[in-house]
Write a protein that holds these residues in place. Structure first.
Motif, PDB file in Angstrom:
ATOM      1  N   UNK A 181       0.836  -1.200   0.000  1.00  0.00           N
ATOM      2  CA  UNK A 181       0.000   0.000   0.000  1.00  0.00           C
ATOM      3  C   UNK A 181       0.871   1.251   0.000  1.00  0.00           C
ATOM      4  N   UNK A 182       1.953   1.230   0.759  1.00  0.00           N
ATOM      5  CA  UNK A 182       2.829   2.405   0.813  1.00  0.00           C
ATOM      6  C   UNK A 182       3.427   2.711  -0.555  1.00  0.00           C
ATOM      7  N   UNK A 183       3.812   1.677  -1.293  1.00  0.00           N
ATOM      8  CA  UNK A 183       4.335   1.870  -2.648  1.00  0.00           C
ATOM      9  C   UNK A 183       3.293   2.558  -3.538  1.00  0.00           C
ATOM     10  N   UNK A 184       2.043   2.099  -3.430  1.00  0.00           N
ATOM     11  CA  UNK A 184       0.971   2.684  -4.238  1.00  0.00           C
ATOM     12  C   UNK A 184       0.679   4.118  -3.807  1.00  0.00           C
ATOM     13  N   UNK A 185       0.747   4.367  -2.505  1.00  0.00           N
ATOM     14  CA  UNK A 185       0.493   5.723  -2.010  1.00  0.00           C
ATOM     15  C   UNK A 185       1.542   6.701  -2.517  1.00  0.00           C
ATOM     16  N   UNK A 186       2.805   6.281  -2.500  1.00  0.00           N
ATOM     17  CA  UNK A 186       3.851   7.154  -3.014  1.00  0.00           C
ATOM     18  C   UNK A 186       3.651   7.416  -4.507  1.00  0.00           C
ATOM     19  N   UNK A 187       3.295   6.368  -5.257  1.00  0.00           N
ATOM     20  CA  UNK A 187       3.057   6.552  -6.691  1.00  0.00           C
ATOM     21  C   UNK A 187       1.937   7.558  -6.927  1.00  0.00           C
TER      22      UNK A 187
END
Length: 342
Positions: A108-114
Motif C-alpha cells: 500500500x505504501x508503494x501505491x500511495x507514493x506513486x
C-alpha cells in the motif's frame, strides 16, 4: 471590496510591488530585510491577500505540494506531533502537506507514493513510527526526499532521528544526581537502534560516575505495559534490589508503577523512576507524575520539512545530505528522590 491584488498590498505597505513580491516569495525573500518582510506579510494578512499559487507554480514548475508517507504515525496516539510539526513548517512557507498512512502495509505504501508523485508533489518526507533503518519506497528518489525518525545506511537522503544515547545519559544522570548508585534498566527486547543507543547511554552515564556496569541490573522486555511489569518483577524481586529504575519508555514505566505498588514500595521514597517518551497521557496520568525524557517529535517534524524545502528551493547551506540527531529534553515530575537512608 474586490479581490485584493499585489498592488493593493504595495500601496498599503508603502513599498514597491517588487518588494512585496520578494517578501512573499520562498525563493526571493532573502532579498528584503526581515523587518520589511514581516511588515509586508502583516499588511498582506490584514488585507486578506493570497498569492496566486497556480500562476507561481506554472512559472516555477512547482506544485507547492509536499507528500508525507507514514507507516502508522497518523493512526496511533504516540507520535502525532511529528505530523503537526511537519504541517506547521510547510504552512509557514506557503506549502501544503499531503499525508498518507499505510498501516505498515508495504504494498500500500508503494501505491500511495506513486499516487503522490502523480499529483506532482515537489518533495516527500518518509516518516516512521519509531527510530529505525528505513526501507524507502521505490520512486522516492525522483523528487527531493527526507527521512523522519528513520535513516538509510548509505546516507542517500537527509534524515532526522532522536539522539538515543544522549537521551539515556540524561535520564540516568538525573538518577545519579539524586544520589542513586544502584540503577536498574528495563530495555526494549526488540533489536532496534533505540534499544542499542539507550543501553550505550546508560552504560556511559554509569561510567562517568565511576560505577561499574552490572548486566544483572539490565533486563530486556516487550515494549509495552506488560514488559514493564515483567521487568519490574525481575528487578524488584532481587535480594539487593535497585533503588532506581530507568525504563525504555513510559508504557513500561506504567507497568513498573503497578508492580511497585503491589510490593508496597512508594515512588519516589522507596524507588525512583525515569523513563523516555514523555507521552503525557501516561507521564502526567501516573501518581506521582513520571519524570521522562521527551522524544522531540514536533521538532523533528519541523526540521524534516524545513530541510526538504531548503533542498527543493536550492537554499540548503551545505549542498549535501545531512544526518541530524535531535536533543531530547527532560521533563521533571515527581518520580525521583534521593534513596532512602539505610
Amino acid at each position: 471590496m474586490g479581490k485584493v491584488g499585489i498592488r493593493d498590498v504595495a500601496k498599503a505597505a508603502e513599498v514597491s510591488v517588487t518588494t512585496v513580491s520578494h517578501a512573499l516569495s520562498e525563493a526571493n525573500q532573502h532579498r528584503v530585510s526581515p523587518e520589511t518582510r514581516e511588515h509586508v506579510r502583516e499588511v498582506a494578512t490584514t488585507l486578506g491577500y493570497a498569492p496566486n499559487r497556480l500562476a507561481s507554480g506554472l512559472r516555477n514548475q512547482r506544485s507547492y505540494l509536499l507528500g508525507l508517507v507514514s507507516d502508522e504515525i497518523a493512526s496511533t496516539p504516540f507520535a502525532g506531533e511529528m505530523i503537526l510539526g511537519a504541517q506547521d513548517a510547510a504552512y509557514e512557507r506557503g506549502w501544503l502537506l499531503m499525508l498518507v498512512d499505510s498501516g505498515r502495509n508495504w504494498d500500500l505504501e508503494q501505491k500511495q507514493l506513486a499516487a503522490l508523485l502523480q499529483h506532482q508533489v515537489d518533495g516527500v518526507v518518509v516518516a516512521r513510527m519509531y527510530h529505525q533503518e528505513a526501507r524507502v519506497p521505490e520512486g522516492a528518489g525522483r523528487v527531493p526526499t527526507v527521512l523522519l525518525d528513520a535513516f538509510d545506511p548509505e546516507g542517500s537522503f537527509s534524515s532526522v532521528v532522536p539522539d538515543e544515547e544522549a537521551a539515556a545519559r540524561t535520564a540516568v544522570r538525573e538518577l545519579l544526581a539524586a544520589g542513586h548508585t544502584r540503577i536498574g534498566f528495563i530495555n526494549n527486547a526488540d533489536d532496534i537502534p533505540a534499544a542499542a543507543g539507550r543501553l550505550a547511554g546508560y552504560r556511559e552515564a554509569l561510567s562517568e560516575a565511576g560505577i561499574a556496569y552490572d548486566a544483572g541490573l539490565v533486563t530486556r522486555e516487550a515494549p509495552a505495559v506488560s514488559g514493564g511489569r515483567s521487568g519490574a518483577q525481575r528487578l524488584l524481586g532481587m535480594a539487593d534490589r535497585p533503588t532506581a529504575v530507568f525504563c525504555f519508555h513510559d508504557r513500561q514505566a506504567f507497568g513498573l508503577y503497578e508492580v511497585a505498588a503491589q510490593l508496597g514500595l512508594t515512588i519516589p521514597d522507596d524507588l525512583s523512576v525515569v523513563s523516555i517518551d514523555n507521552f503525557e497521557i501516561i507521564a502526567d496520568g501516573l501518581w506521582p507524575g513520571l519524570t521522562s525524557v521527551a522524544l522531540p517529535h514536533y521538532g523533528m517534524g519541523r526540521w524534516a520539512v524545513t530541510r526538504l524545502l531548503d533542498e527543493i528551493e536550492g537554499v540548503a547551506p551545505d549542498g549535501e545530505t545531512v544526518q541530524m540527531r535531535f536533543d531530547c529534553p527532560i521533563v521533571r515530575r515527581g518520580s525521583v528522590a534521593p534513596p532512602r537512608a539505610g
